[in-house]
Write an enzyme that holds these catalytic residues in place. Structure first.
Site, PDB file in Angstrom:
ATOM      1  N   ALA A  51       9.632  -0.465 -63.993  1.00  0.00           N
ATOM      2  CA  ALA A  51       9.358   0.740 -64.780  1.00  0.00           C
ATOM      3  C   ALA A  51       8.009   1.332 -64.396  1.00  0.00           C
ATOM      4  O   ALA A  51       7.868   2.548 -64.239  1.00  0.00           O
ATOM      5  CB  ALA A  51       9.407   0.425 -66.271  1.00  0.00           C
ATOM      6  N   ASP A  52       6.998   0.485 -64.259  1.00  0.00           N
ATOM      7  CA  ASP A  52       5.664   0.958 -63.884  1.00  0.00           C
ATOM      8  C   ASP A  52       5.658   1.589 -62.495  1.00  0.00           C
ATOM      9  O   ASP A  52       5.206   2.723 -62.309  1.00  0.00           O
ATOM     10  CB  ASP A  52       4.675  -0.217 -63.898  1.00  0.00           C
ATOM     11  CG  ASP A  52       3.893  -0.295 -65.202  1.00  0.00           C
ATOM     12  OD1 ASP A  52       3.493   0.763 -65.710  1.00  0.00           O
ATOM     13  OD2 ASP A  52       3.684  -1.402 -65.704  1.00  0.00           O
ATOM     14  N   ILE A  53       6.135   0.840 -61.508  1.00  0.00           N
ATOM     15  CA  ILE A  53       6.104   1.339 -60.134  1.00  0.00           C
ATOM     16  C   ILE A  53       7.067   2.512 -59.975  1.00  0.00           C
ATOM     17  O   ILE A  53       6.774   3.493 -59.285  1.00  0.00           O
ATOM     18  CB  ILE A  53       6.429   0.229 -59.128  1.00  0.00           C
ATOM     19  CG1 ILE A  53       5.384  -0.895 -59.230  1.00  0.00           C
ATOM     20  CG2 ILE A  53       6.460   0.783 -57.710  1.00  0.00           C
ATOM     21  CD1 ILE A  53       3.964  -0.458 -58.940  1.00  0.00           C
TER      22      ILE A  53
END
Length: 419
Positions: free
Chosen positions: A183-185
């Site tokens: 989700a972050d990347i």
């Protein structure tokens, strides 16, 4: 390497990087925002990382990896090619400095919780009046609107609430998140694609825009296969381990000495596989006659294949399958992947020079720019390392900087670092 190739590489290295001259203000911390801004910096943008004076980016002291200096290895892997300025945006003097920087910026990226930047007077509505061409990117857990917008959001929550965790792991297992922060990347990548498109538009029209990027939306955007199954069949997707919901066999399988991965995803590869492992009985078995039937009978199919794979080693089968055009490969740890012959050839581990840490390993560039090769031009900055340098570029000389410091622009330390 030929002389011609050497000459071409030298000429390419002398060309400006694609984003040379683009000014980016990185008002973000931890992962998604800093990673997106590092991608821009790697492509030549002048990225100024604006950090709170007390401690800076939270990732500087996170992760518990023992280093010589105060910055974690995680911070060093997400902040190369940037400059650092400390600003206390809660102070009027700090905001005054930001306003002056915004007037000459092209892009601003922030990842405070929704509403914080508005309370500080540094939201898009305010800053776009100073610079109508500004591309302003807000990164958050769940987006700027909707019933979950005010929730604190991290990768784990986004994976859980987007559906990603519902299809990760093995059937019947406890909840499992993806091993990497998808989700972050993913949000960093989607934000980068959006802001570059908006920047091109602003260059053409003179009008910037606001971009609302979230971990939740980004995680959901990865669900192409899974949600297609649900929308197409009405069946709720479930965890499949290493298997694929659209094709079989396509997963990790067990050989005599351990596991490897392989995929025979179409009829031609399936026929070839049966010949390689000398199993004409599987080719004649009506349960495995088509892709749909192999999917429906995947469990018994894998059991049958592993009876054959158990007769020899994983390396043996990988070599034989690859020789006949069937995709296959070993399951490597991170050290094995980075130190593999291919990982080294692709330069996915590189070392950069750091004034405190010395030689520091960094993940290599994920894409290779042949015409304008990416370079490490700057080490990950120490907190506030470039404050005086950057302010001087905006016409803020020593006397004015001291006055701003007295007003709290740079936090309790009350003075910007000098070169």
């Amino acid at each position: 390497m030929t002389q011609q190739q050497t000459t071409q590489d030298t000429a390419a290295a002398q060309r400006p990087l694609p984003l040379a001259g683009v000014r980016v203000l990185d008002v973000s911390q931890v992962m998604a925002g800093p990673y997106a801004c590092m991608l821009l910096a790697d492509l030549g943008a002048d990225v100024v990382k604006i950090e709170p004076p007390e401690g800076g980016d939270q990732t500087r002291g996170a992760m518990g990896f023992k280093m010589k200096g105060p910055d974690s290895m995680g911070f060093l892997n997400m902040n190369r090619n940037k400059r650092s300025v400390t600003l206390d945006l809660k102070s009027e003097s700090g905001r005054e400095v930001l306003y002056r920087m915004v007037k000459e910026a092209d892009i601003l990226v922030e990842n405070y919780r929704p509403g914080v930047m508005k309370r500080l007077g540094t939201d898009y509505e305010t800053l776009s009046k100073l610079n109508p061409a500004l591309v302003y990117v807000s990164i958050s857990g769940f987006g700027q609107t909707g019933p979950w917008a005010a929730r604190p959001g991290f990768d784990l929550m986004a994976q859980a609430m987007s559906g990603v965790m519902s299809v990760t792991g093995y059937p019947g297992s406890p909840p499992v998140k993806a091993g990497v922060p998808v989700a972050d990347i993913g949000c960093a990548l989607f934000a980068t694609y959006g802001l570059l498109a908006a920047y091109i538009g602003a260059k053409n029209t003179g009008q910037g825009q606001y971009i609302d990027a979230s971990l939740f939306d980004s995680a959901m955007a990865f669900s192409v296969w899974d949600i297609s199954e649900y929308w197409g069949t009405g069946r709720e997707p479930e965890p499949l381990g290493t298997a694929n919901r659209m094709s079989a066999p396509y997963q990790a399988v067990k050989a005599a000495d351990g596991w490897f991965v392989m995929g025979a995803t179409n009829q031609k590869l399936w026929q070839t596989l049966c010949k390689v492992i000398e199993r004409p009985d599987l080719l004649a078995d009506e349960r495995f006659a088509t892709v749909s039937l192999r999917l429906a009978n995947r469990v018994v199919l894998i059991e049958a294949l592993e009876q054959s794979f158990a007769q020899d080693t994983a390396d043996h089968w990988i070599e034989r399958l690859l020789a006949t055009g069937i995709p296959a490969g070993p399951i490597l740890s991170y050290p094995q992947a980075f130190e593999s012959e291919h990982g080294r050839h692709r330069k996915m581990r590189m070392e950069i020079d750091h004034p405190v840490e010395g030689k520091v390993p960094n993940i290599g560039f994920a894409v290779k720019m042949m015409g304008t090769p990416q370079q490490v031009r700057r080490h990950p900055p120490r907190l506030g390392e470039h404050t005086a340098e950057v302010l001087a570029e905006y016409g803020i000389a020593d006397d004015e900087r001291e006055a701003l410091a007295a007003g709290g622009a740079f936090g309790a330390a009350a003075s910007a670092r000098k070169p």
